[in-house]
Design an enzyme around this catalytic site. Structure first.
Site, mmCIF file in Angstrom:
data_model
loop_
_atom_site.group_PDB
_atom_site.id
_atom_site.type_symbol
_atom_site.label_atom_id
_atom_site.label_comp_id
_atom_site.label_asym_id
_atom_site.label_seq_id
_atom_site.Cartn_x
_atom_site.Cartn_y
_atom_site.Cartn_z
ATOM 1 N N ASN A 1 44.112 70.490 48.031
ATOM 2 C CA ASN A 1 43.105 69.838 48.851
ATOM 3 C C ASN A 1 44.018 69.027 49.974
ATOM 4 O O ASN A 1 44.475 68.254 49.640
ATOM 5 C CB ASN A 1 42.439 68.835 48.111
ATOM 6 C CG ASN A 1 41.417 67.758 48.962
ATOM 7 O OD1 ASN A 1 41.332 68.144 50.171
ATOM 8 N ND2 ASN A 1 40.953 66.722 48.157
ATOM 9 N N TRP A 2 43.938 69.542 51.095
ATOM 10 C CA TRP A 2 44.794 69.035 52.198
ATOM 11 C C TRP A 2 44.337 67.875 52.667
ATOM 12 O O TRP A 2 45.110 67.267 53.591
ATOM 13 C CB TRP A 2 44.890 70.152 53.253
ATOM 14 C CG TRP A 2 45.655 71.388 52.893
ATOM 15 C CD1 TRP A 2 46.292 71.525 51.504
ATOM 16 C CD2 TRP A 2 45.860 72.669 53.643
ATOM 17 N NE1 TRP A 2 46.828 72.774 51.649
ATOM 18 C CE2 TRP A 2 46.465 73.428 52.883
ATOM 19 C CE3 TRP A 2 45.337 72.832 54.931
ATOM 20 C CZ2 TRP A 2 47.101 74.633 53.185
ATOM 21 C CZ3 TRP A 2 46.029 74.105 55.346
ATOM 22 C CH2 TRP A 2 46.521 75.144 54.446
ATOM 23 N N LYS A 3 42.901 67.479 52.453
ATOM 24 C CA LYS A 3 42.407 66.205 52.736
ATOM 25 C C LYS A 3 42.445 66.158 54.359
ATOM 26 O O LYS A 3 42.706 67.231 55.091
ATOM 27 C CB LYS A 3 43.003 64.723 52.224
ATOM 28 C CG LYS A 3 43.121 65.187 50.649
ATOM 29 C CD LYS A 3 43.383 63.617 49.969
ATOM 30 C CE LYS A 3 43.306 64.000 48.495
ATOM 31 N NZ LYS A 3 43.606 62.861 47.655
ATOM 32 N N HIS B 1 34.143 64.207 45.849
ATOM 33 C CA HIS B 1 35.442 63.627 45.799
ATOM 34 C C HIS B 1 35.438 62.099 45.553
ATOM 35 O O HIS B 1 34.516 61.635 46.447
ATOM 36 C CB HIS B 1 36.328 64.185 46.847
ATOM 37 C CG HIS B 1 38.037 63.846 46.496
ATOM 38 N ND1 HIS B 1 38.588 62.659 46.927
ATOM 39 C CD2 HIS B 1 38.979 64.695 46.044
ATOM 40 C CE1 HIS B 1 39.578 62.660 46.432
ATOM 41 N NE2 HIS B 1 39.957 63.797 46.017
ATOM 42 N N GLU C 1 39.109 63.971 38.066
ATOM 43 C CA GLU C 1 39.959 63.244 38.894
ATOM 44 C C GLU C 1 39.861 61.977 38.468
ATOM 45 O O GLU C 1 39.197 61.068 39.214
ATOM 46 C CB GLU C 1 39.853 63.731 40.301
ATOM 47 C CG GLU C 1 40.209 65.117 40.756
ATOM 48 C CD GLU C 1 40.440 65.401 42.309
ATOM 49 O OE1 GLU C 1 41.434 66.231 42.424
ATOM 50 O OE2 GLU C 1 40.019 64.571 43.002
ATOM 51 N N SER D 1 47.893 63.374 41.004
ATOM 52 C CA SER D 1 49.172 63.353 41.110
ATOM 53 C C SER D 1 50.002 64.548 40.447
ATOM 54 O O SER D 1 51.081 64.522 40.066
ATOM 55 C CB SER D 1 49.574 61.965 40.580
ATOM 56 O OG SER D 1 49.222 60.743 41.241
ATOM 57 N N GLY E 1 46.350 67.210 45.532
ATOM 58 C CA GLY E 1 46.331 66.758 46.899
ATOM 59 C C GLY E 1 47.949 66.710 47.462
ATOM 60 O O GLY E 1 48.078 67.804 48.007
ATOM 61 N N GLY E 2 48.455 65.671 47.295
ATOM 62 C CA GLY E 2 49.888 65.562 48.265
ATOM 63 C C GLY E 2 50.760 66.573 48.037
ATOM 64 O O GLY E 2 51.255 67.000 49.002
HETATM 65 P P1 13P Z 1 46.938 63.957 44.545
HETATM 66 O O1 13P Z 1 47.321 65.125 43.926
HETATM 67 O O2 13P Z 1 47.666 63.657 45.948
HETATM 68 O O3 13P Z 1 46.883 62.780 43.708
HETATM 69 O O4 13P Z 1 45.385 64.292 45.009
HETATM 70 C C1 13P Z 1 44.463 64.506 44.109
HETATM 71 C C2 13P Z 1 43.286 64.824 44.643
HETATM 72 O O5 13P Z 1 42.608 64.008 45.258
HETATM 73 C C3 13P Z 1 42.585 66.151 44.967
HETATM 74 O O6 13P Z 1 41.491 66.227 45.373
#
Ligand code: 13P
Length: 258
Positions: free
Chosen positions: A8-10, A95, A167, A216, A237-238
């Protein structure tokens, strides 16, 4: 059941950067049986990446990060899942950033799950408690409410087409004071989710619904989360923004799940 690795690149990467990232990913990864890889870019990058993937006949999938629940109409600024149909295979729904920054309710999410299913897009429904809810001992009721709320109008056959992503909000890396969930924390919540699904839809549906973990995840801990009983993949995410890390996690998933 398949194993899902979803990035998820946000709200990150320009269209050009997204395309370069994808090019690198496609060069480095080989398709593996039973492993589903998807990335969720910003809405504007979806179509160019679709063209890029189609040109190479790639099996990597695209996911939307969000959409509006109506198929079309006077909703300035919104994009519907009907418009995204054919461009994406998956859509992230609910989300925590959508719930808490943009005020999306279980009622909205229920409509979004139904909209995705009627447009043949697989919903990835995110659920999870906040730090406060956890410290007040409300984890079970929050997970129950979010699950029941978003799936209340979906029947057992359709629920099998939904992916659930657990999550916990307190474990998402972008949150202040984020801390790692232990594999035991994840196992406990995943058990709870399956037992809720069993109660509402029966054993078969509960066993067949994929459940992903997100919060994370990085190349160092991905293996531990992937081996939690009942976890069918990861929503990242990150770490998914760093292509080398995302590729490392994919390679790890191949080894762990083979
Ligand atoms: P992180 O992996 O950065 O904690 O983000 C998780 C997330 O929100 C994926 O949708």
């Amino acid at each position: 059941m398949k194993t899902y690795i979803v990035g998820n690149w946000k709200m990150n990467l320009t269209v050009g950067e997204s395309s370069i990232y994808l090019q690198k990913l496609l060069k480095r990864i080989k398709p593996a049986k039973g492993l589903e890889i998807a990335v969720a870019p910003s809405a504007i990058a979806i179509q160019p990446l679709r063209i890029q993937l189609d040109r190479l006949k790639s099996k990597v999938k695209l996911s939307a990060q969000n959409f509006y629940q109506k198929d079309y109409g006077a909703y300035t600024g919104e994009v519907s899942i009907m418009q995204l149909r054919g461009l994406v295979d998956y859509a992230i729904i609910g989300h925590s950033e959508r719930r808490y920054i943009f005020g999306e309710t279980n009622k909205d999410l229920c409509q979004k799950v139904a909209a995705a299913l009627r447009n043949n897009v697989t919903p990835i429904l995110c659920i999870g408690e906040t730090e406060n809810e956890r410290s007040f001992g409300e984890t079970v009721s929050v997970i129950r409410d979010q699950l029941h709320g978003a799936l209340s109008e979906i029947d057992a056959d359709d629920v099998k087409k939904v992916i659930i992503a657990y999550e916990p909000v307190w474990a998402i890396s972008s949150n202040k004071n984020a801390r790692l969930a232990s594999p035991d924390d994840v196992a406990e919540s995943v058990r709870l989710i399956r037992s809720e699904l069993k109660e509402i839809y029966g054993k078969e549906t509960a066993e067949e619904t994929p459940i992903l973990y997100g919060g994370s995840v990085n190349p160092n801990n991905a293996g531990a989360y992937l081996t939690v009983p009942g976890v069918n993949g990861l929503l990242i995410g990150g770490s998914s923004l760093i292509s080398d890390h995302f590729i490392d996690i994919i390679e790890l998933a191949k080894r762990v799940k083979s």
